[in-house]
Design an enzyme around this catalytic site. Structure first.
Site, PDB file in Angstrom:
ATOM      1  N   GLY A  80     -14.415   1.903   5.106  1.00  0.00           N
ATOM      2  CA  GLY A  80     -14.574   2.258   3.100  1.00  0.00           C
ATOM      3  C   GLY A  80     -13.075   2.974   2.769  1.00  0.00           C
ATOM      4  O   GLY A  80     -12.401   2.914   2.162  1.00  0.00           O
ATOM      5  N   ARG A 108     -20.675  -2.600  -0.519  1.00  0.00           N
ATOM      6  CA  ARG A 108     -19.990  -1.034  -1.129  1.00  0.00           C
ATOM      7  C   ARG A 108     -18.916  -1.390  -2.517  1.00  0.00           C
ATOM      8  O   ARG A 108     -18.344  -1.961  -2.609  1.00  0.00           O
ATOM      9  CB  ARG A 108     -19.314   0.120  -0.094  1.00  0.00           C
ATOM     10  CG  ARG A 108     -19.738   0.270   1.361  1.00  0.00           C
ATOM     11  CD  ARG A 108     -19.270   0.665   1.853  1.00  0.00           C
ATOM     12  NE  ARG A 108     -19.569   2.274   1.636  1.00  0.00           N
ATOM     13  CZ  ARG A 108     -18.711   3.327   2.795  1.00  0.00           C
ATOM     14  NH1 ARG A 108     -18.357   2.901   3.380  1.00  0.00           N
ATOM     15  NH2 ARG A 108     -18.526   4.013   2.087  1.00  0.00           N
ATOM     16  N   GLN A 156     -11.877   9.425  -1.090  1.00  0.00           N
ATOM     17  CA  GLN A 156     -11.069   8.548  -0.740  1.00  0.00           C
ATOM     18  C   GLN A 156     -10.691   8.333  -3.057  1.00  0.00           C
ATOM     19  O   GLN A 156      -9.438   7.992  -1.967  1.00  0.00           O
ATOM     20  CB  GLN A 156     -12.166   7.646  -1.103  1.00  0.00           C
ATOM     21  CG  GLN A 156     -13.079   7.237   0.655  1.00  0.00           C
ATOM     22  CD  GLN A 156     -13.948   6.484   1.384  1.00  0.00           C
ATOM     23  OE1 GLN A 156     -14.596   5.688   0.250  1.00  0.00           O
ATOM     24  NE2 GLN A 156     -14.215   6.740   1.597  1.00  0.00           N
ATOM     25  N   ASP A 307     -20.805  13.414   5.746  1.00  0.00           N
ATOM     26  CA  ASP A 307     -21.203  12.558   6.957  1.00  0.00           C
ATOM     27  C   ASP A 307     -22.276  13.398   7.594  1.00  0.00           C
ATOM     28  O   ASP A 307     -22.304  11.988   9.199  1.00  0.00           O
ATOM     29  CB  ASP A 307     -19.738  12.122   7.430  1.00  0.00           C
ATOM     30  CG  ASP A 307     -19.076  11.062   6.583  1.00  0.00           C
ATOM     31  OD1 ASP A 307     -19.157  10.086   5.422  1.00  0.00           O
ATOM     32  OD2 ASP A 307     -18.000  10.780   6.743  1.00  0.00           O
ATOM     33  N   LYS A 334     -22.662   4.951   1.358  1.00  0.00           N
ATOM     34  CA  LYS A 334     -22.215   5.151   2.839  1.00  0.00           C
ATOM     35  C   LYS A 334     -22.237   3.305   2.874  1.00  0.00           C
ATOM     36  O   LYS A 334     -22.122   2.214   2.690  1.00  0.00           O
ATOM     37  CB  LYS A 334     -22.452   5.549   3.036  1.00  0.00           C
ATOM     38  CG  LYS A 334     -22.506   7.158   2.529  1.00  0.00           C
ATOM     39  CD  LYS A 334     -20.728   7.849   2.611  1.00  0.00           C
ATOM     40  CE  LYS A 334     -19.934   8.675   1.827  1.00  0.00           C
ATOM     41  NZ  LYS A 334     -18.929   8.713   1.529  1.00  0.00           N
ATOM     42  N   ARG A 338     -27.701   5.825   3.635  1.00  0.00           N
ATOM     43  CA  ARG A 338     -28.084   6.740   4.377  1.00  0.00           C
ATOM     44  C   ARG A 338     -28.916   7.081   4.055  1.00  0.00           C
ATOM     45  O   ARG A 338     -30.279   7.711   4.427  1.00  0.00           O
ATOM     46  CB  ARG A 338     -26.656   7.180   4.652  1.00  0.00           C
ATOM     47  CG  ARG A 338     -25.580   6.952   5.174  1.00  0.00           C
ATOM     48  CD  ARG A 338     -24.236   7.704   5.881  1.00  0.00           C
ATOM     49  NE  ARG A 338     -23.650   7.084   6.908  1.00  0.00           N
ATOM     50  CZ  ARG A 338     -22.780   7.494   6.975  1.00  0.00           C
ATOM     51  NH1 ARG A 338     -21.943   8.211   6.687  1.00  0.00           N
ATOM     52  NH2 ARG A 338     -21.410   6.998   8.329  1.00  0.00           N
TER      53      ARG A 338
HETATM   54  C1  S3P Z   1     -13.490  10.192   3.931  1.00  0.00           C
HETATM   55  C2  S3P Z   1     -13.878  10.491   2.424  1.00  0.00           C
HETATM   56  C3  S3P Z   1     -15.797  10.408   2.404  1.00  0.00           C
HETATM   57  C4  S3P Z   1     -16.637  10.543   3.416  1.00  0.00           C
HETATM   58  C5  S3P Z   1     -15.569   8.671   4.658  1.00  0.00           C
HETATM   59  C6  S3P Z   1     -14.868   9.560   4.951  1.00  0.00           C
HETATM   60  C7  S3P Z   1     -12.255  10.740   4.059  1.00  0.00           C
HETATM   61  O1  S3P Z   1     -15.808   9.208   1.359  1.00  0.00           O
HETATM   62  O2  S3P Z   1     -18.259  10.012   3.889  1.00  0.00           O
HETATM   63  O3  S3P Z   1     -16.637   8.876   5.792  1.00  0.00           O
HETATM   64  O4  S3P Z   1     -11.264  10.233   4.534  1.00  0.00           O
HETATM   65  O5  S3P Z   1     -11.650  10.401   2.681  1.00  0.00           O
HETATM   66  P1  S3P Z   1     -16.165   9.517  -0.264  1.00  0.00           P
HETATM   67  O6  S3P Z   1     -14.656  10.369  -0.645  1.00  0.00           O
HETATM   68  O7  S3P Z   1     -16.606   7.787  -0.856  1.00  0.00           O
HETATM   69  O8  S3P Z   1     -16.880  10.567  -0.031  1.00  0.00           O
END
Ligand code: S3P
Length: 424
Positions: A80, A108, A156, A307, A334, A338
Protein backbone atom coordinates in the site's frame (compact mmCIF):
# COMPACT_ATOMS: atom_id res chain seq x y z
CA UNK A 1 20.76 -9.05 16.38
CA UNK A 2 20.10 -6.46 13.74
CA UNK A 3 16.82 -6.20 11.85
CA UNK A 4 16.65 -4.90 8.24
CA UNK A 5 16.31 -1.28 7.11
CA UNK A 6 13.17 0.75 7.68
CA UNK A 7 10.47 0.06 5.11
CA UNK A 8 8.90 3.54 5.16
CA UNK A 9 12.25 5.25 4.70
CA UNK A 10 13.36 2.78 2.02
CA UNK A 11 10.33 3.52 -0.17
CA UNK A 12 10.83 7.26 0.27
CA UNK A 13 14.58 7.08 -0.40
CA UNK A 14 13.93 5.44 -3.78
CA UNK A 15 11.05 7.71 -4.78
CA UNK A 16 12.66 10.99 -3.74
CA UNK A 17 16.09 10.18 -5.13
CA UNK A 18 14.35 9.38 -8.44
CA UNK A 19 12.93 12.93 -8.33
CA UNK A 20 16.35 14.59 -7.95
CA UNK A 21 18.66 15.49 -10.81
CA UNK A 22 21.83 13.43 -10.40
CA UNK A 23 23.09 10.42 -8.48
CA UNK A 24 22.15 9.36 -4.94
CA UNK A 25 23.63 6.43 -3.05
CA UNK A 26 21.47 4.64 -0.50
CA UNK A 27 22.88 2.34 2.19
CA UNK A 28 20.90 0.05 4.46
CA UNK A 29 17.98 -0.15 2.02
CA UNK A 30 15.42 -2.81 2.95
CA UNK A 31 15.57 -5.45 0.23
CA UNK A 32 12.07 -6.79 0.88
CA UNK A 33 9.64 -7.38 -1.96
CA UNK A 34 7.62 -4.22 -1.23
CA UNK A 35 10.62 -1.95 -1.64
CA UNK A 36 11.99 -3.86 -4.63
CA UNK A 37 8.65 -3.22 -6.36
CA UNK A 38 8.98 0.52 -5.69
CA UNK A 39 12.48 0.38 -7.20
CA UNK A 40 11.06 -1.34 -10.31
CA UNK A 41 8.39 1.34 -10.58
CA UNK A 42 11.05 4.08 -10.43
CA UNK A 43 12.89 2.32 -13.26
CA UNK A 44 9.70 2.03 -15.31
CA UNK A 45 9.23 5.80 -14.80
CA UNK A 46 12.66 6.55 -16.24
CA UNK A 47 15.07 6.66 -13.29
CA UNK A 48 18.12 4.43 -13.17
CA UNK A 49 18.07 2.22 -10.07
CA UNK A 50 20.99 -0.14 -9.53
CA UNK A 51 22.03 -2.49 -6.73
CA UNK A 52 25.72 -2.11 -6.04
CA UNK A 53 25.96 -4.41 -2.99
CA UNK A 54 23.85 -5.76 -0.11
CA UNK A 55 21.60 -2.85 0.94
CA UNK A 56 23.62 -0.47 -1.25
CA UNK A 57 21.83 1.11 -4.16
CA UNK A 58 22.55 3.86 -6.67
CA UNK A 59 19.75 5.98 -8.14
CA UNK A 60 20.00 8.47 -10.99
CA UNK A 61 16.94 10.67 -10.89
CA UNK A 62 14.93 12.44 -13.55
CA UNK A 63 13.98 15.55 -11.57
CA UNK A 64 10.67 16.86 -10.18
CA UNK A 65 7.86 16.26 -12.71
CA UNK A 66 10.37 14.43 -14.91
CA UNK A 67 8.90 10.93 -14.92
CA UNK A 68 8.46 9.29 -18.32
CA UNK A 69 5.27 7.46 -19.21
CA UNK A 70 5.73 3.77 -18.31
CA UNK A 71 5.25 1.21 -21.08
CA UNK A 72 3.20 -1.17 -18.91
CA UNK A 73 1.31 -1.30 -15.58
CA UNK A 74 3.24 -0.55 -12.38
CA UNK A 75 2.81 -3.58 -10.10
CA UNK A 76 3.24 -2.86 -6.39
CA UNK A 77 2.57 -6.43 -5.25
CA UNK A 78 1.49 -6.32 -1.58
CA UNK A 79 2.52 -2.72 -0.82
CA UNK A 80 0.00 0.00 0.00
CA UNK A 81 2.80 2.43 0.83
CA UNK A 82 4.72 1.97 -2.43
CA UNK A 83 1.51 2.22 -4.44
CA UNK A 84 -0.02 5.27 -2.74
CA UNK A 85 3.22 7.23 -2.63
CA UNK A 86 3.95 6.62 -6.29
CA UNK A 87 0.35 7.53 -7.20
CA UNK A 88 1.10 10.88 -5.54
CA UNK A 89 4.43 11.31 -7.32
CA UNK A 90 2.86 10.48 -10.72
CA UNK A 91 -0.12 12.79 -10.08
CA UNK A 92 2.14 15.81 -10.53
CA UNK A 93 3.56 14.65 -13.89
CA UNK A 94 1.95 14.96 -17.35
CA UNK A 95 1.90 11.17 -17.91
CA UNK A 96 -0.61 8.35 -17.66
CA UNK A 97 0.16 5.23 -15.62
CA UNK A 98 -1.72 2.12 -14.51
CA UNK A 99 -1.31 0.85 -10.95
CA UNK A 100 -1.69 -2.83 -10.09
CA UNK A 101 -1.23 -5.06 -7.05
CA UNK A 102 -1.84 -8.50 -5.59
CA UNK A 103 -5.22 -9.67 -4.22
CA UNK A 104 -4.55 -8.05 -0.83
CA UNK A 105 -3.65 -4.67 -2.35
CA UNK A 106 -6.58 -4.89 -4.78
CA UNK A 107 -8.91 -5.07 -1.78
CA UNK A 108 -7.60 -1.83 -0.21
CA UNK A 109 -9.15 1.63 -0.59
CA UNK A 110 -7.52 3.96 -3.14
CA UNK A 111 -10.28 6.55 -3.46
CA UNK A 112 -9.00 8.25 -0.32
CA UNK A 113 -5.75 9.07 -2.10
CA UNK A 114 -7.36 9.94 -5.44
CA UNK A 115 -9.69 12.56 -3.88
CA UNK A 116 -7.01 15.15 -2.99
CA UNK A 117 -4.96 14.36 -6.10
CA UNK A 118 -7.96 15.06 -8.34
CA UNK A 119 -8.30 18.42 -6.58
CA UNK A 120 -4.70 19.05 -7.63
CA UNK A 121 -5.54 18.36 -11.27
CA UNK A 122 -4.85 14.63 -11.74
CA UNK A 123 -7.63 12.47 -13.22
CA UNK A 124 -8.47 8.83 -12.54
CA UNK A 125 -9.28 7.47 -16.02
CA UNK A 126 -10.39 4.11 -14.67
CA UNK A 127 -10.72 2.62 -11.21
CA UNK A 128 -11.99 -0.83 -10.20
CA UNK A 129 -15.27 -1.10 -8.26
CA UNK A 130 -15.22 0.44 -4.81
CA UNK A 131 -12.33 2.80 -5.68
CA UNK A 132 -9.74 0.02 -5.83
CA UNK A 133 -6.88 -1.24 -8.02
CA UNK A 134 -6.25 -1.62 -10.85
CA UNK A 135 -6.50 2.07 -11.62
CA UNK A 136 -5.22 4.31 -14.37
CA UNK A 137 -4.18 7.83 -13.47
CA UNK A 138 -3.57 10.76 -15.75
CA UNK A 139 -1.18 13.11 -13.98
CA UNK A 140 -1.74 16.87 -14.01
CA UNK A 141 -0.07 18.93 -16.72
CA UNK A 142 -0.30 22.02 -14.46
CA UNK A 143 -0.81 20.75 -10.90
CA UNK A 144 -2.32 23.19 -8.42
CA UNK A 145 -1.34 23.36 -4.75
CA UNK A 146 -4.04 22.60 -2.15
CA UNK A 147 -4.64 22.84 1.56
CA UNK A 148 -5.58 19.34 2.61
CA UNK A 149 -6.90 17.86 5.84
CA UNK A 150 -6.67 14.05 5.59
CA UNK A 151 -9.87 12.31 6.72
CA UNK A 152 -7.79 9.60 8.44
CA UNK A 153 -4.48 9.66 10.32
CA UNK A 154 -2.41 8.34 7.43
CA UNK A 155 1.20 9.07 6.52
CA UNK A 156 0.51 7.58 3.11
CA UNK A 157 -2.20 10.15 2.32
CA UNK A 158 -0.08 13.01 3.62
CA UNK A 159 2.92 11.82 1.62
CA UNK A 160 0.99 11.33 -1.62
CA UNK A 161 -0.21 14.95 -1.49
CA UNK A 162 3.26 16.29 -0.63
CA UNK A 163 4.85 14.31 -3.47
CA UNK A 164 2.28 15.67 -5.93
CA UNK A 165 2.82 19.13 -4.42
CA UNK A 166 6.48 19.03 -5.45
CA UNK A 167 5.38 19.72 -9.02
CA UNK A 168 2.85 22.45 -8.14
CA UNK A 169 3.76 26.14 -7.87
CA UNK A 170 3.24 27.83 -4.50
CA UNK A 171 2.56 26.11 -1.20
CA UNK A 172 0.96 22.73 -0.67
CA UNK A 173 -0.30 22.38 2.90
CA UNK A 174 -1.30 19.23 4.80
CA UNK A 175 -2.99 19.69 8.17
CA UNK A 176 -3.05 16.54 10.28
CA UNK A 177 -5.35 16.31 13.30
CA UNK A 178 -3.00 13.61 14.59
CA UNK A 179 0.66 13.63 13.58
CA UNK A 180 1.77 10.58 11.62
CA UNK A 181 5.28 9.36 10.75
CA UNK A 182 7.25 12.26 9.28
CA UNK A 183 9.81 10.50 7.09
CA UNK A 184 8.57 12.22 3.92
CA UNK A 185 8.97 15.69 5.43
CA UNK A 186 12.42 14.87 6.81
CA UNK A 187 13.64 13.32 3.59
CA UNK A 188 12.23 16.14 1.44
CA UNK A 189 14.37 18.53 3.49
CA UNK A 190 17.35 16.21 3.15
CA UNK A 191 17.03 16.51 -0.64
CA UNK A 192 16.82 20.31 -0.44
CA UNK A 193 13.07 21.07 -0.43
CA UNK A 194 11.64 23.90 1.68
CA UNK A 195 9.30 22.23 4.22
CA UNK A 196 7.87 23.92 7.32
CA UNK A 197 6.27 21.94 10.14
CA UNK A 198 4.19 23.54 12.91
CA UNK A 199 2.32 21.95 15.79
CA UNK A 200 -1.48 22.21 15.71
CA UNK A 201 -3.32 21.58 18.98
CA UNK A 202 -2.18 18.78 21.26
CA UNK A 203 -1.52 16.10 18.64
CA UNK A 204 -1.69 17.72 15.19
CA UNK A 205 0.72 19.18 12.66
CA UNK A 206 0.64 21.55 9.74
CA UNK A 207 3.13 20.75 6.99
CA UNK A 208 3.85 23.36 4.31
CA UNK A 209 5.87 22.49 1.21
CA UNK A 210 7.09 25.13 -1.26
CA UNK A 211 6.60 23.58 -4.70
CA UNK A 212 8.83 23.24 -7.73
CA UNK A 213 12.16 22.93 -5.94
CA UNK A 214 15.20 21.53 -7.66
CA UNK A 215 15.80 18.44 -5.54
CA UNK A 216 19.50 17.71 -5.17
CA UNK A 217 21.01 14.25 -4.67
CA UNK A 218 22.17 13.49 -1.12
CA UNK A 219 23.45 10.20 0.30
CA UNK A 220 20.84 8.35 2.40
CA UNK A 221 21.53 5.93 5.23
CA UNK A 222 18.44 3.95 6.20
CA UNK A 223 18.35 2.98 9.90
CA UNK A 224 16.70 -0.26 11.05
CA UNK A 225 12.94 -0.63 11.12
CA UNK A 226 11.30 -0.32 14.55
CA UNK A 227 8.24 -2.15 13.19
CA UNK A 228 10.47 -5.14 12.36
CA UNK A 229 12.40 -4.83 15.64
CA UNK A 230 9.03 -5.25 17.37
CA UNK A 231 9.02 -9.01 16.62
CA UNK A 232 12.31 -10.10 18.25
CA UNK A 233 11.63 -7.53 20.98
CA UNK A 234 8.31 -9.07 21.98
CA UNK A 235 9.88 -12.53 21.61
CA UNK A 236 12.45 -11.52 24.24
CA UNK A 237 9.72 -10.27 26.57
CA UNK A 238 7.57 -13.42 26.48
CA UNK A 239 10.19 -16.21 26.47
CA UNK A 240 11.43 -16.82 30.05
CA UNK A 241 15.17 -16.34 30.49
CA UNK A 242 15.62 -14.17 27.38
CA UNK A 243 18.28 -11.47 27.28
CA UNK A 244 18.80 -10.02 23.80
CA UNK A 245 20.25 -6.86 22.29
CA UNK A 246 18.85 -5.34 19.10
CA UNK A 247 21.40 -3.25 17.30
CA UNK A 248 20.64 0.33 16.17
CA UNK A 249 16.82 0.45 16.40
CA UNK A 250 15.37 3.68 14.94
CA UNK A 251 13.62 5.75 17.63
CA UNK A 252 11.74 8.39 15.63
CA UNK A 253 9.16 9.56 18.22
CA UNK A 254 6.32 9.04 15.73
CA UNK A 255 7.20 5.33 15.53
CA UNK A 256 7.79 4.33 19.15
CA UNK A 257 4.29 3.95 20.62
CA UNK A 258 4.84 0.21 21.05
CA UNK A 259 7.94 0.69 23.20
CA UNK A 260 6.08 3.15 25.46
CA UNK A 261 3.15 0.75 25.78
CA UNK A 262 5.31 -2.27 26.57
CA UNK A 263 7.13 -0.27 29.24
CA UNK A 264 3.77 0.62 30.80
CA UNK A 265 3.05 -3.11 30.84
CA UNK A 266 6.21 -3.67 32.90
CA UNK A 267 8.63 -4.63 30.13
CA UNK A 268 12.34 -4.08 30.60
CA UNK A 269 13.62 -2.35 27.47
CA UNK A 270 16.93 -0.64 28.08
CA UNK A 271 18.38 1.93 25.67
CA UNK A 272 22.12 1.62 25.16
CA UNK A 273 24.27 4.05 23.18
CA UNK A 274 21.71 6.50 21.77
CA UNK A 275 23.19 8.07 18.63
CA UNK A 276 22.21 9.53 15.25
CA UNK A 277 22.00 7.46 12.06
CA UNK A 278 20.60 8.68 8.75
CA UNK A 279 19.12 11.79 10.40
CA UNK A 280 17.23 9.76 13.03
CA UNK A 281 17.96 8.82 16.65
CA UNK A 282 18.84 5.16 17.06
CA UNK A 283 19.85 3.08 20.08
CA UNK A 284 20.73 -0.51 20.85
CA UNK A 285 17.86 -2.01 22.82
CA UNK A 286 18.48 -4.63 25.52
CA UNK A 287 15.41 -6.72 26.25
CA UNK A 288 14.98 -9.13 29.11
CA UNK A 289 12.07 -11.39 29.98
CA UNK A 290 9.75 -9.85 32.53
CA UNK A 291 6.20 -10.59 33.62
CA UNK A 292 3.83 -8.00 32.15
CA UNK A 293 0.39 -6.70 33.09
CA UNK A 294 -2.55 -5.51 30.98
CA UNK A 295 -2.98 -1.80 30.22
CA UNK A 296 -5.28 0.56 28.35
CA UNK A 297 -3.75 1.92 25.13
CA UNK A 298 -5.22 5.36 24.28
CA UNK A 299 -6.54 5.99 20.74
CA UNK A 300 -4.23 8.98 20.19
CA UNK A 301 -1.26 6.64 20.37
CA UNK A 302 -2.42 4.67 17.32
CA UNK A 303 -0.52 6.61 14.62
CA UNK A 304 2.81 6.01 16.40
CA UNK A 305 2.28 2.24 16.55
CA UNK A 306 -0.25 1.50 13.82
CA UNK A 307 1.67 -1.52 12.49
CA UNK A 308 2.48 -2.92 15.94
CA UNK A 309 -0.94 -3.82 17.37
CA UNK A 310 -0.71 -7.42 16.18
CA UNK A 311 2.47 -8.15 18.06
CA UNK A 312 1.29 -6.04 21.01
CA UNK A 313 -1.78 -8.30 21.14
CA UNK A 314 0.61 -11.26 21.43
CA UNK A 315 2.43 -9.57 24.33
CA UNK A 316 -0.96 -8.80 25.91
CA UNK A 317 -1.96 -12.47 25.67
CA UNK A 318 1.09 -13.40 27.79
CA UNK A 319 0.48 -10.56 30.27
CA UNK A 320 -1.70 -10.82 33.39
CA UNK A 321 -4.98 -8.95 33.05
CA UNK A 322 -6.86 -7.10 30.37
CA UNK A 323 -5.32 -4.94 27.66
CA UNK A 324 -7.72 -2.64 25.85
CA UNK A 325 -6.38 -1.14 22.61
CA UNK A 326 -8.63 1.75 21.62
CA UNK A 327 -9.43 3.42 18.31
CA UNK A 328 -8.16 0.86 15.80
CA UNK A 329 -10.46 1.64 12.86
CA UNK A 330 -7.52 2.04 10.43
CA UNK A 331 -6.44 -1.55 11.14
CA UNK A 332 -9.40 -2.74 9.07
CA UNK A 333 -7.83 -1.42 5.83
CA UNK A 334 -4.28 -2.74 6.13
CA UNK A 335 -2.81 -5.72 4.22
CA UNK A 336 -5.79 -7.57 5.74
CA UNK A 337 -8.57 -6.62 8.15
CA UNK A 338 -6.07 -6.73 10.99
CA UNK A 339 -8.63 -6.14 13.71
CA UNK A 340 -10.53 -9.32 12.81
CA UNK A 341 -7.41 -11.27 11.87
CA UNK A 342 -5.62 -10.47 15.14
CA UNK A 343 -8.64 -11.57 17.16
CA UNK A 344 -8.84 -14.81 15.13
CA UNK A 345 -5.09 -15.43 15.52
CA UNK A 346 -5.41 -15.28 19.30
CA UNK A 347 -8.73 -17.08 19.54
CA UNK A 348 -7.60 -20.20 17.63
CA UNK A 349 -4.72 -20.40 20.09
CA UNK A 350 -6.95 -20.35 23.15
CA UNK A 351 -6.72 -16.66 24.10
CA UNK A 352 -9.80 -14.84 25.36
CA UNK A 353 -10.25 -11.84 23.05
CA UNK A 354 -13.05 -9.47 22.05
CA UNK A 355 -13.69 -6.72 19.53
CA UNK A 356 -15.90 -3.88 20.77
CA UNK A 357 -16.49 -1.21 18.11
CA UNK A 358 -12.98 -0.25 17.03
CA UNK A 359 -11.34 -1.56 20.21
CA UNK A 360 -9.43 -4.80 20.63
CA UNK A 361 -9.59 -6.32 24.09
CA UNK A 362 -7.23 -9.12 25.13
CA UNK A 363 -7.72 -10.91 28.43
CA UNK A 364 -4.30 -12.26 29.33
CA UNK A 365 -3.55 -14.81 32.02
CA UNK A 366 0.18 -15.20 31.66
CA UNK A 367 0.04 -18.21 29.35
CA UNK A 368 -1.08 -19.15 25.83
CA UNK A 369 -2.18 -22.67 25.01
CA UNK A 370 -1.33 -22.53 21.31
CA UNK A 371 -1.98 -25.46 18.98
CA UNK A 372 -3.95 -23.37 16.46
CA UNK A 373 -3.55 -22.87 12.72
CA UNK A 374 -3.44 -19.14 11.96
CA UNK A 375 -4.86 -17.74 8.71
CA UNK A 376 -2.41 -15.08 7.53
CA UNK A 377 -4.58 -13.46 4.78
CA UNK A 378 -1.53 -12.43 2.67
CA UNK A 379 -0.38 -10.32 5.62
CA UNK A 380 3.29 -10.45 6.65
CA UNK A 381 2.69 -9.07 10.11
CA UNK A 382 0.08 -11.69 11.02
CA UNK A 383 2.52 -14.44 10.02
CA UNK A 384 5.37 -12.97 12.06
CA UNK A 385 3.21 -12.19 15.12
CA UNK A 386 1.79 -15.72 15.17
CA UNK A 387 5.26 -17.27 14.93
CA UNK A 388 6.52 -15.08 17.78
CA UNK A 389 3.55 -16.28 19.85
CA UNK A 390 4.59 -19.85 19.07
CA UNK A 391 7.99 -19.27 20.70
CA UNK A 392 6.32 -19.13 24.11
CA UNK A 393 3.00 -20.98 23.73
CA UNK A 394 2.48 -24.38 25.34
CA UNK A 395 1.74 -26.13 22.03
CA UNK A 396 3.25 -25.07 18.70
CA UNK A 397 1.51 -22.44 16.60
CA UNK A 398 1.09 -23.04 12.86
CA UNK A 399 0.61 -20.46 10.12
CA UNK A 400 -0.89 -21.23 6.74
CA UNK A 401 1.64 -19.19 4.73
CA UNK A 402 5.02 -17.61 5.39
CA UNK A 403 5.61 -16.26 1.86
CA UNK A 404 4.53 -12.67 2.63
CA UNK A 405 7.19 -12.26 5.32
CA UNK A 406 9.51 -11.52 2.37
CA UNK A 407 7.64 -8.27 1.73
CA UNK A 408 9.15 -6.59 4.80
CA UNK A 409 11.54 -8.83 6.72
CA UNK A 410 13.92 -11.03 4.72
CA UNK A 411 15.85 -13.14 7.26
CA UNK A 412 13.00 -13.31 9.78
CA UNK A 413 12.84 -17.12 9.88
CA UNK A 414 16.63 -17.35 10.30
CA UNK A 415 16.44 -14.78 13.14
CA UNK A 416 13.71 -16.81 14.86
CA UNK A 417 15.92 -19.90 14.64
CA UNK A 418 18.89 -17.94 16.00
CA UNK A 419 16.69 -17.04 19.01
CA UNK A 420 16.09 -20.74 19.64
CA UNK A 421 12.81 -21.14 17.79
CA UNK A 422 12.06 -24.62 16.43
CA UNK A 423 10.52 -23.89 13.01
CA UNK A 424 9.58 -26.55 10.51
C1 S3P B 1 3.20 3.86 6.20
C2 S3P B 1 2.07 4.36 6.76
C3 S3P B 1 1.08 3.56 7.49
C4 S3P B 1 1.61 2.17 7.83
C5 S3P B 1 2.35 1.55 6.68
C6 S3P B 1 3.54 2.43 6.31
C7 S3P B 1 4.11 4.76 5.50
O1 S3P B 1 -0.07 3.44 6.67
O2 S3P B 1 0.57 1.32 8.21
O3 S3P B 1 2.84 0.27 7.02
O4 S3P B 1 5.28 4.37 5.21
O5 S3P B 1 3.72 5.89 5.20
P1 S3P B 1 -1.24 4.55 6.66
O6 S3P B 1 -0.64 5.81 6.16
O7 S3P B 1 -2.30 4.04 5.73
O8 S3P B 1 -1.71 4.61 8.08
Amino acid sequence: MRVPGDKSMSHRALILSAMTVGETTITGLLEGEDVINTGKAMRALGASVERVGPGNWRVNGVGVAGFAEPSGPLDFGNSGTGCRLVIGAVAGCPITATFEGDASLRSRPMKRVLDPLERMGARALSVADGGRLPLTLQGARDPVPIVYEPPAASAQLKSAVLLAGLAAPGETVVIEAQATRDHTERMLRHFGADVRVENVGAHGRRVTLRGQPELTPAAVTVPTDPSSAAFPLVAGLIVPGSDIVLDGVMLNPLRTGLFATLREMGATIEELDRRAEGGEDVADLRIRFAPMRGVEVPPERAPSMIDEYLVLAVAAAFAEGTTRMRGLKELRVKESDRLAATADMLRVNGVNVEIEGDDLIVHGNGRVGGGGLVATHMDHRIAMSALVMGLASEKPVRVDDTAFIQTSFPGFIEMMRAMGGDLS
